[in-house]
Structure formats: C-alpha cells, structure tokens
Enzyme design. Structure first.
Site, PDB file in Angstrom:
ATOM      1  N   SER A  99       0.644  -1.049  -0.337  1.00 50.57           N
ATOM      2  CA  SER A  99      -0.022   0.137   0.256  1.00 50.57           C
ATOM      3  C   SER A  99       1.210   1.492   0.296  1.00 50.57           C
ATOM      4  O   SER A  99      -0.200   2.254  -0.418  1.00 50.57           O
ATOM      5  CB  SER A  99      -0.852  -0.088   1.243  1.00 50.57           C
ATOM      6  OG  SER A  99      -2.680  -0.606   0.950  1.00 50.57           O
ATOM      7  N   LYS A 126       0.632   3.326  -3.036  1.00 52.25           N
ATOM      8  CA  LYS A 126      -0.274   4.327  -3.380  1.00 52.25           C
ATOM      9  C   LYS A 126      -0.208   5.455  -3.091  1.00 52.25           C
ATOM     10  O   LYS A 126      -0.340   6.632  -3.597  1.00 52.25           O
ATOM     11  CB  LYS A 126      -1.204   3.682  -2.049  1.00 52.25           C
ATOM     12  CG  LYS A 126      -2.054   2.114  -2.610  1.00 52.25           C
ATOM     13  CD  LYS A 126      -2.838   2.274  -1.216  1.00 52.25           C
ATOM     14  CE  LYS A 126      -3.390   1.306  -1.783  1.00 52.25           C
ATOM     15  NZ  LYS A 126      -4.709   0.332  -0.285  1.00 52.25           N
ATOM     16  N   TYR A 170      -2.446  -1.775 -10.701  1.00 51.45           N
ATOM     17  CA  TYR A 170      -2.383  -1.966  -9.107  1.00 51.45           C
ATOM     18  C   TYR A 170      -1.583  -2.894  -8.503  1.00 51.45           C
ATOM     19  O   TYR A 170      -0.709  -3.010  -7.597  1.00 51.45           O
ATOM     20  CB  TYR A 170      -3.844  -1.455  -8.664  1.00 51.45           C
ATOM     21  CG  TYR A 170      -4.240  -1.921  -7.901  1.00 51.45           C
ATOM     22  CD1 TYR A 170      -3.953  -0.782  -6.952  1.00 51.45           C
ATOM     23  CD2 TYR A 170      -4.412  -2.960  -6.633  1.00 51.45           C
ATOM     24  CE1 TYR A 170      -3.930  -0.914  -5.046  1.00 51.45           C
ATOM     25  CE2 TYR A 170      -4.301  -3.053  -5.168  1.00 51.45           C
ATOM     26  CZ  TYR A 170      -4.517  -1.777  -4.688  1.00 51.45           C
ATOM     27  OH  TYR A 170      -4.244  -2.315  -2.917  1.00 51.45           O
ATOM     28  N   TYR A 203      -4.511   3.056   7.811  1.00 48.80           N
ATOM     29  CA  TYR A 203      -5.449   2.818   7.475  1.00 48.80           C
ATOM     30  C   TYR A 203      -6.331   3.102   8.483  1.00 48.80           C
ATOM     31  O   TYR A 203      -6.492   4.124   9.074  1.00 48.80           O
ATOM     32  CB  TYR A 203      -5.436   0.480   8.084  1.00 48.80           C
ATOM     33  CG  TYR A 203      -4.644   0.606   7.017  1.00 48.80           C
ATOM     34  CD1 TYR A 203      -4.784  -0.462   5.362  1.00 48.80           C
ATOM     35  CD2 TYR A 203      -2.943  -0.101   7.195  1.00 48.80           C
ATOM     36  CE1 TYR A 203      -3.786  -0.443   5.365  1.00 48.80           C
ATOM     37  CE2 TYR A 203      -2.342  -1.319   6.547  1.00 48.80           C
ATOM     38  CZ  TYR A 203      -2.687  -1.298   5.409  1.00 48.80           C
ATOM     39  OH  TYR A 203      -1.283  -1.503   4.419  1.00 48.80           O
ATOM     40  N   VAL A 230       0.739  -3.924   3.739  1.00 47.37           N
ATOM     41  CA  VAL A 230      -0.035  -5.311   4.728  1.00 47.37           C
ATOM     42  C   VAL A 230       1.808  -6.252   4.838  1.00 47.37           C
ATOM     43  O   VAL A 230       1.767  -6.932   5.621  1.00 47.37           O
ATOM     44  CB  VAL A 230      -0.497  -6.068   3.688  1.00 47.37           C
ATOM     45  CG1 VAL A 230      -1.371  -5.496   4.107  1.00 47.37           C
ATOM     46  CG2 VAL A 230      -0.642  -6.066   2.029  1.00 47.37           C
TER      47      VAL A 230
HETATM   48  N1  GLU Z   1      -1.723  -5.253  -2.182  1.00 45.51           N
HETATM   49  C1  GLU Z   1      -2.532  -4.744  -1.370  1.00 45.51           C
HETATM   50  C2  GLU Z   1      -4.072  -5.245  -1.739  1.00 45.51           C
HETATM   51  O1  GLU Z   1      -4.360  -4.655  -2.275  1.00 45.51           O
HETATM   52  C3  GLU Z   1      -2.081  -3.861  -0.887  1.00 45.51           C
HETATM   53  C4  GLU Z   1      -2.719  -3.885   0.867  1.00 45.51           C
HETATM   54  C5  GLU Z   1      -1.883  -2.823   1.543  1.00 45.51           C
HETATM   55  O2  GLU Z   1      -0.696  -3.027   1.714  1.00 45.51           O
HETATM   56  O3  GLU Z   1      -2.641  -2.692   1.840  1.00 45.51           O
HETATM   57  O4  GLU Z   1      -4.738  -6.031  -1.327  1.00 45.51           O
END
Ligand code: GLU
Length: 331
Positions: free
Chosen positions: A77, A80, A204, A256, A274
């Site tokens: 994530s 992002k 993604y 989060y 994650v």
């Molecule tokens: N690739 C993960 C997903 O989209 C990233 C989630 C994350 O790191 O929060 O589920």
C-alpha cells in the site's frame, strides 16, 4: 539493557544514537509475537514474523540503521503514496481531487460497503483500495507496463536506482485478488475508471509488488519531510503543493483505520503496507532544547508481523517510542 531517561543535550553523538536505536529494536522485537503476518495474499505468509528493522535518514546527513534492514520486501500500500504523487504531477491536483476525495473512512482499506454508501460518488481517499485503483487508472500509459513505468520513473528519481518487481508476490496477489476485482467492477459500473479495468488492476497488482528496502522508505520519507526536495542531491523531486497534500493524506488516512490513533500517539505523517513496511515523515522542528534529528528526518520501518488493523505491530511501537523520546510530533 535499554536506556532510561535521557538527557539529549549530552547524548547526540552518532555512536550513542546508534546504540540507543539498537537497544530499542531489540526490545520491541519481542513484540512481534503480538501480531501475525498477512495471509490473504498467500505468498506474503512466507515472511519471517520476527523481523524488525529501521532506518532513519536525517537532514543533517546522519543515518542510523538497525535490525533487519537487509531484507527486501514488497511496497504494497505504500505504493499508493507514489501513484498519488505521480497522478497529481501528470494530471494536475484539481483533476485528481475532483475524482478522489481526501476524507478518512474509519473502515478497512478494502471495504466495499463504504464506497457504495458514500453519497458523493467518488472514493473516500487515495489510500483505500477504491481510491488507489481509481488513481492507478489515471496514470499515463496504454498498457500496465507503461502505467507502471510512471511509478518506477518516480521511484528511480527518488531512490537513484530503478526498483524491480517481486514476480512471485505479484502472481500470488493477482491470483488471489477477488476483492480488488470486485472493487474494480464497482468502480467500472460507477464510471470512475479512466482506463480499461484489466489494465488498471494489472498495474495495481504490479505496483504493490515492487521490491523495496527500509532504506528506500526512509529516503522517500526524507524527501517528503523536505516538502518534495531531496536535500542529498539538492534537487526538487515533487512540487511542494503535492508533497504537502500527500503528507496531509498520510497523517489522516495513512495508517488504515488506526490513522487517528497514530496521529495522536506518534504524531507524524506515515503510510504503512501489509508486508509490514512503514514510511514516517518527521519535518524540521523548532525547539529550544537539543533533540536528535531536530532538522527533520525520514524513517523507514519493516516488521511483517501485523496488528489487527494491518500495521506492523512492533514497528508502530518502536516508532511511537522514538517519536515520543525525540519529540518528533508535528503537533
Ligand atoms: N496489495 C494489497 C491489496 O490491495 C495492498 C494492501 C495494503 O498494503 O494495504 O490488497
């Protein structure tokens, strides 16, 4: 033995700081048993839950690394943050923010319910999956590799080398992506996607599988701490306005649905993923007393054992300790 109350005015030499961080990494490593590695992407489950590492890069040139800093991991994530910056640079800030909001959700990052319940038909923010997938659909390029190149180009500018993909994680993520596909179809139905659904999702999954190190995260943090300017190469990497919006989003939405607690108890913009990575951004502070990294620093943390919100369990505690002892909070 961990240090007790410290008089920082007499303890600011590099060796002392190194020992201090080593002691606390050893202390918080025990906390890795309080969490679990992510398992919803099967390949992530192979991570060693006991790993914990940190790198701090200061504006003053000081660099401290401790623990498992040699282990590469996927950015997940945290990508992002990069895709948001790139989309703003390619499309303009108002174009992006007209299509993705800047509000925290208080819901899980991959919640489907809250996008449907939102009266304003745009994703809540660029760091929940609905927002991130929408942002990815805006990136320049007609194929997933062209879109990914936009992200890799930015990382190359930031890090001085071009990161590669962890293909095993990418395939594992792609093959276990039912929920992200569901979000993608919802976005398609609401007309929010700007590129083909499959190309967007492929991009993604690839962007989440970029391999990175704790040092890399600290370097990105350092650039953000300087409003987009790289003090080591004396060069602007991100326009100031975009860097500032990114930090505001990190502070309000980066951890989060524990972002409020992190802002309260740690008090710096941050983003986690994650796989157990965290970027934390400590801008320069104005203080009368001596403190480590007073002129600002970027911090990278890696600890794949996660708490129930998906943040590195030991990493958060280590950051909270250091931020409170070094008075890193922006508040
Ligand atoms: N690739 C993960 C997903 O989209 C990233 C989630 C994350 O790191 O929060 O589920």
């Amino acid at each position: 033995m961990v240090q007790g109350i410290v008089n920082w005015s007499t303890e600011l030499n590099e060796e002392w700081l190194q020992n201090y961080v080593d002691d606390w990494v050893a202390f918080y490593r025990k906390h890795t048993k309080d969490g679990e590695v992510a398992s919803y992407i099967p390949k992530l489950q192979e991570a060693n839950p006991h790993h914990l590492g940190i790198t701090i890069i200061g504006n003053n040139g000081l660099e401290i690394s401790s623990g498992d800093v040699e282990i590469p991991f996927t950015i997940q994530s945290i990508s992002k943050v990069i895709s948001f910056i790139v989309a703003c640079m390619e499309r303009g800030v108002s174009y992006v923010l007209d299509r993705v909001d800047v509000e925290p959700t208080g819901e899980a990052f991959n919640s489907i319910m809250h996008i449907e319940m939102n009266q304003v038909k745009k994703p809540f923010n660029p760091f929940v999956n609905a927002g991130a997938i929408t942002i990815t659909s805006m990136l320049n390029g007609n194929t997933s590799d062209e879109k990914l190149a936009s992200i890799l180009n930015m990382l190359e500018k930031m890090l001085g080398y071009r990161p590669v993909l962890d293909v095993d994680i990418y395939e594992s993520e792609r093959d276990s992506s039912m929920r992200n596909r569901a979000i993608g179809y919802y976005l398609l139905e609401t007309g929010l996607l700007e590129s083909d659904l499959n190309i967007t999702l492929e991009t993604y999954f690839k962007q989440c599988s970029i391999e990175i190190s704790v040092h890399d995260l600290a370097k990105i943090g350092l650039i953000l701490a300087n409003d987009g300017f790289d003090p080591q190469r004396n060069e602007e990497i991100i326009p100031r306005q975009i860097a500032r919006i990114t930090k505001a989003l990190m502070l309000t939405c980066g951890m989060y649905d524990a972002s409020g607690k992190f802002a309260t108890y740690v008090g710096v913009p941050a983003k986690s993923g994650v796989s157990g990575g965290i970027i934390a951004v400590a801008p320069p502070r104005v203080r009368d007393e001596a403190m480590p990294f007073l002129s600002g620093c970027g911090i990278g943390v890696f600890g794949p054992s996660l708490d129930d919100k998906g943040n590195s369990v030991a990493g958060i505690r280590l950051l909270r300790h250091i931020a409170s002892q070094w008075d890193l909070s922006i508040f």
